[in-house]
Scaffold this active site. Structure first.
Site, PDB file in Angstrom:
ATOM      1  N   GLU A 128    -131.245 -69.082 -19.009  1.00  0.00           N
ATOM      2  CA  GLU A 128    -130.177 -70.007 -18.623  1.00  0.00           C
ATOM      3  C   GLU A 128    -130.536 -71.461 -18.926  1.00  0.00           C
ATOM      4  O   GLU A 128    -130.332 -72.347 -18.100  1.00  0.00           O
ATOM      5  CB  GLU A 128    -129.849 -69.845 -17.134  1.00  0.00           C
ATOM      6  CG  GLU A 128    -129.272 -68.475 -16.818  1.00  0.00           C
ATOM      7  CD  GLU A 128    -128.824 -68.312 -15.365  1.00  0.00           C
ATOM      8  OE1 GLU A 128    -129.417 -68.959 -14.499  1.00  0.00           O
ATOM      9  OE2 GLU A 128    -127.904 -67.532 -15.117  1.00  0.00           O
ATOM     10  N   ASP A 176    -126.712 -59.897 -11.745  1.00  0.00           N
ATOM     11  CA  ASP A 176    -127.007 -61.116 -10.994  1.00  0.00           C
ATOM     12  C   ASP A 176    -126.476 -61.092  -9.571  1.00  0.00           C
ATOM     13  O   ASP A 176    -125.501 -61.753  -9.273  1.00  0.00           O
ATOM     14  CB  ASP A 176    -126.423 -62.329 -11.746  1.00  0.00           C
ATOM     15  CG  ASP A 176    -126.905 -63.652 -11.166  1.00  0.00           C
ATOM     16  OD1 ASP A 176    -127.808 -63.636 -10.327  1.00  0.00           O
ATOM     17  OD2 ASP A 176    -126.371 -64.696 -11.579  1.00  0.00           O
ATOM     18  N   GLU A 179    -124.368 -66.234  -2.530  1.00  0.00           N
ATOM     19  CA  GLU A 179    -123.741 -66.809  -3.722  1.00  0.00           C
ATOM     20  C   GLU A 179    -122.465 -66.068  -4.110  1.00  0.00           C
ATOM     21  O   GLU A 179    -121.442 -66.681  -4.385  1.00  0.00           O
ATOM     22  CB  GLU A 179    -124.742 -66.790  -4.884  1.00  0.00           C
ATOM     23  CG  GLU A 179    -124.152 -67.308  -6.190  1.00  0.00           C
ATOM     24  CD  GLU A 179    -125.165 -67.366  -7.331  1.00  0.00           C
ATOM     25  OE1 GLU A 179    -126.328 -66.961  -7.128  1.00  0.00           O
ATOM     26  OE2 GLU A 179    -124.790 -67.829  -8.426  1.00  0.00           O
TER      27      GLU A 179
END
Lengths: 701, 701
Positions: free
Chosen positions: A294, A368, A396
């Site tokens: 990332e 993820d 998240e």
């Protein structure tokens, strides 16, 4: 009566002076409220007239003081700490005893009669035993005939904080960072110690204090002093400090021209840096690294491998017994590739190439931290490389701090998954605890959900996730239910009916969330708010950061084909696992759309078509939040009023947002499925356009 | 004795149950600890056997409840609230009385004998009177013969919160935002009410909850509901809510093609939006706008004036009695211009062009919240346009939350400055309170230093800045010392010697800070950390965001020439003011380098050369932090231990950083001055290169 009045006045005023008279959740599961049952309290008190500690060890002193603190609250009296029983019997004896064969390094044993003896091979073991003893009392268990033995199954049990230098937290939903970098090292916030207490009480023995998207600032002399000050607070609680490192630090703060892991000067820089760190922090844990992922730089920038990068750091730390935790969370910006496969493809070939003090940290699933993922296919596939497990405690993808999602079932689902690499029963847990491949090093990490909010986690019930992570890190055989029950008893109420109600809410919460959010194996790791539904999202700086990349809705059906006709990611698993999932007829519904592109009209094992089943999940999921609200209303009388209102308010938000998610998904997917909302469900009150506009609010500048 | 023991047990356990037994600063100046002096306590108690309230007004109810809460703490007893005295004398009577000629709308009167009567023309007046009465008790004053009358001199007294949608705070140093947007409107954090209590207690009656660098999100229906929920909490405390607005909102959320303030559709959009807001929040305060400033869009994008922009919004709000607060903080990216002059140049020509419900909000100084600035030359120069005053409470340029800077002297310095626009005595205060030009609308704003840190402001003593702002907003004639003393008594200790010591620390703290940070009229509004010294900074995206733009150090001397030979910014002031400052021989030293480029060897009025005087200030400033530390050590016995340690730790940081600032400045300026450090001062232990490296740490990614 004069005395009575006087004391009443004192009571009123002193309590008021101390703090507002409401429970703000700060004390977590270490509340230690006075035990209501007088006879039980008296029985406990008889068994604990004094605490014997004959040592100056800081960790043992912590154990004694924590015991004293806990007993003061539970029993309403101060139990003295003495150096010797002086012939008296009946006290609590704390001692380190290296001759206990049934214990590993951090295990503990508690025996009663004539005294209650809490022992461990190490001081830390005794500390964990002390907290276990208190937990025993907090959950109302008898102590007449104690014979408890417990050993942690995993060696390194840590929190990862994604905290930045500016006090913000990446994916944090409970205020700002606990670490006040501008105040350190001179000012020590008392909260650091309370953080350590909470962690030690559940067996967490390590913490990475800064974000994996790391600032090199943390490796400067200036910041290391600050980090050392934190380490000094954590040490008496048996907690080691670790740092996330920015791979090009030799360039950004070292003045070198390269960060090439095979460059001798770079190696020397890291070795020198390690020496500098260990001078300040003799028990420093080691480095956590996110590299070539990332946008983070890494060894591949120099055409070196992850192993080259990790090994360089490992050699720098080895003389000090430090470890390197190298993350396997990597994937390339390739819209044609299947992100699912990236970590396995990159890391499996490196098996055996890592130094002994390297552990590769793998997220539970291949993508993820989704509400539900199959286990990562790497587990079991790197027998010569210790693999650590990374869970995300912070929510998240689980509704931030407004949705109730008790995560133990997520953790357990992964831990109990069978990799079949050494035949049936080769669970992920056995990979991680080292028993399958005899890993010399074992580790488990949870991305923390803590922040500066007074109650630490924003949602009061999200404290249970921090707690559950710690308890499972210690012993992955514990059940989600047992953990939920003991947390509730310690934190919210000891009234049995309410304990039962809350436990049930917790246990069902994850499935409820999955149902309205990502049922049947949908996933949503797209960019955007991470908060609002956006299944229509099809533009992004990277093709693999769009929603459509993941759900692949089209006129024929829905889901990501990962069989041989698709990306063939399934081939990364053992045949026994493939067999469970590669046939859409028999693939369990929770994983169906993870692996198959399923026609809308396809009849599923539930007897419903895909479309009908999807709608059923979305609607019943959203409706179930109403059930959560009703359950919570029932415990009102047994729960602190502030906590009650806090949770009730968040459940109301969750209810509203569950319907929002439901409406977004069904209205969007309906454009492809071209079918009505099945009975008995009523079609949403709003149009897709309206839902899109309401989501846009959260994306507007 | 049985009772005694029982109560002791209860006392211990209940207090423990309530919260940790330490003062975390949450209660601010509303601590209400039991009065130690028993005879005084008894005297107060005799005068307050009951509270009479015969009204259902929410604000009056608040007044009664706050009185009860305060008295419960101070006197250790619950004073009942009754609807009528029922013939009894001696109670406290709360009442609204429109026939009090000596009061303005929010003023209060307190009279004793036979009853203590707290009255106001409005409910809010009574509320302020109730808090004034409590303050009277908290500061230990007699109440036998009370005859207090007080009127606020400025109508709108507000906090501006620079809080963002993501919970971050621009220039915030006390954690994250107080406003939990993701939880609102369903969950109401009890802290919102405590925030309102604190504000009401010092007379603050308005709050702008979002950053002036505004998100249009706040004007969506979704967010307005959240804002309305906050307004509902604030309303019973007499506090109105305001919003910062993003000028192009008609485009970003309204779907229009333009935000031109003369476009009829744009006007209609804002009018509709105002209607929508007032339906939800009938007492909504109005809009705060930062436009055409630091990258924010505004009316100039359409070749319209600030007045055009403000008037459009004003017309939308006028039917609802809302106001527009338009900021005068503007300057262009022109390295050749003098930023000092920008606001005056842009706004003075617009005098008289604004609608009646517009107020132009001006920062205290012409640049940007520097440790010391001369007053902004706009004050007094716009007789037909109400000018509001904006102070910064948060310590952007004052050492964040680690340096002690009591700001009342900064506020007073501006308020007491004489503009001479109507002859001697035409102070900024008289401009702002409307008495000079008969402004129909008056306002004062403080950029809040509050955040989610438990003690609200990070530095415990920074609470005094919030307090001082409120007190001065109410009555600018109060002295810095009186405010410091009463805050200390209410918050830290009532022991006279310690009150004196803390008051002295507070009063001297600002000058100490200026001395080591920006003495003799230096300023530092450059980009970078806002935290670390960087006088060498000469590169930035804008020329006016460099350090060298401001201090203009060169081989000949130091300082910004703003006389006729330079930018001639001085010409913006009245001749009487110019006369004070335009001659370097007679310009007071604190403003010297604001207006003059002074040769290094120039002999100043102090008898020292510029270089020697600079060094003297830097060194004595840094040394004085040691004095602060010694003073603080003296109050240890009278201050809560957690607060004591907290401040002591921060003072240690401040000491280290004061030396850092000193070293950075003297080593950097020495390169130009080419002179040794004068005796008796010792040259820094480090080189300029080393200081630069240490600063670099705070700029590294």
């Amino acid at each position: 009566m004069k005395y009575t009045l006087l004391f009443f006045v004192l009571l009123t005023s002193l309590c008021h002076a101390g703090a507002p008279d409401r429970d703000d959740g700060y004390r977590l599961w270490l509340k230690y409220d006075l035990i209501n049952d007088a006879s039980r309290r008296a029985a406990y008190a008889r068994s604990a007239p004094f605490i014997v500690l004959n040592s100056n060890s800081p960790v043992l002193k912590t154990a004694a003081e924590e015991l004293q603190t806990g007993l003061r609250g539970l029993l309403g009296k101060t139990v003295p700490i003495v150096a010797s029983a002086g012939g008296k019997t009946g006290g609590i004896i704390l001692k380190t005893d290296t001759s206990l064969p049934q214990l590993n390094d951090e295990g503990y044993q508690i025996r009663s009669q004539p005294n209650i003896t809490i022992s461990g091979k190490t001081d830390a073991g005794v500390l964990y035993g002390a907290f276990a003893f208190l937990r025993h009392l907090q959950t109302g268990q008898p102590i007449g005939n104690l014979a408890l033995t417990s050993n942690p199954k995993i060696r390194v049990r840590m929190l990862n904080h994604w905290d930045n230098t500016d006090g913000s937290i990446e994916r944090g939903y409970a205020g700002s960072s606990l670490w006040k970098w501008y105040e350190l090292p001179e000012r020590i916030d008392p909260r650091y110690r309370d953080y350590a207490r909470a962690n030690a009480s559940i067996g967490i023995n390590g913490t990475v204090v800064n974000n994996v998207n790391a600032s090199s600032r943390f490796l400067t002399a200036e910041y290391l002093e600050k980090v050392a000050a934190l380490a000094n607070v954590f040490r008496p609680y048996g907690i080691k400090i670790y740092l996330s490192v920015y791979f090009p630090a030799p360039k950004t703060i070292g003045g070198l021209k390269t960060a090439d892991p095979l460059d001798p000067e770079v190696n020397k820089w890291w070795a020198d840096k390690a020496n500098e760190i260990y001078k300040l922090i003799p028990d420093f844990g080691g480095f956590l690294v996110k590299a070539n992922s990332e946008g983070q730089p890494g060894p591949q920038d120099y055409n070196r491998t992850h192993a080259d990068g990790a090994n360089m750091l490992a050699k720098a730390l080895a003389p000090h017994k430090g470890i390197v935790i190298w993350r396997a969370f990597v994937y390339k910006a390739d819209g044609k590739a299947d992100r699912f496969k990236a970590a396995y493809d990159e890391f499996k070939p490196l098996d055996g190439q890592f130094e002994k003090n390297v552990i590769v940290q793998v997220k539970n699933g291949p993508i993820d931290f989704q509400p539900r993922e199959p286990f990562s296919p790497i587990f079991g596939m790197m027998p010569q490389t210790p693999l650590g497990l990374e869970f995300q405690i912070t929510q998240e993808y689980l509704g931030f701090a407004t949705h109730l999602v008790y995560e133990a079932p997520i953790f357990k689902e992964c831990l109990d998954s069978d990799t079949y690499v050494k035949g049936k029963g080769s669970t992920v847990a056995k990979v991680i605890d080292g028993s399958l491949h005899n890993y010399p090093l074992t580790a488990i990490a949870g991305v923390a959900n803590t922040g500066s909010d007074r109650n630490w986690t924003g949602h009061p019930l999200a404290q249970a996730n921090w707690y559950a992570f710690g308890r499972l890190a210690w012993d992955h055989t514990l059940s989600s239910e047992a953990i939920a029950r003991e947390w509730t008893q310690m934190t919210l109420t000891t009234e049995p009916p309410s304990v039962k109600t809350v436990t049930e809410m917790l246990l069902k919460s994850r499935e409820i969330y999955v149902n309205y959010n990502t049922p049947l194996g949908l996933s949503r790791p797209w960019t955007g708010a991470h908060f609002a539904p956006e299944p229509w999202q099809n533009r992004s700086s990277r093709p693999d950061w769009t929603a459509v990349y993941y759900h692949r809705a089209d006129s024929t059906g829905l889901g990501f084909d990962r069989t041989t006709s698709g990306s063939n990611a399934l081939a990364q698993y053992r045949p026994e696992v493939q067999q469970q999932w590669n046939n859409p007829e028999t693939c369990p519904l929770p994983y169906l759309l993870w692996f198959h592109h399923v026609p809308w009209a396809k009849k599923l094992s539930s007897g419903r078509t895909l479309w009908d089943e999807l709608c059923t999940r979305f609607y019943t999921g959203a409706d179930s939040v109403g059930w959560l609200q009703k359950q919570w209303a029932q415990v009102k009388k047994d729960v602190d009023p502030e906590t009650f209102d806090n949770v009730a308010g968040r459940l109301a938000t969750q209810q509203k947002e569950a319907i929002w998610w439901r409406d977004a998904w069904v209205l969007y997917l309906q454009e492809f499925a071209r079918q009505p909302i099945p009975k008995p469900f009523k079609k949403p009150d709003r149009t897709l356009k309206e839902v899109k506009e309401s989501v846009q609010v959260y994306l507007v500048r």
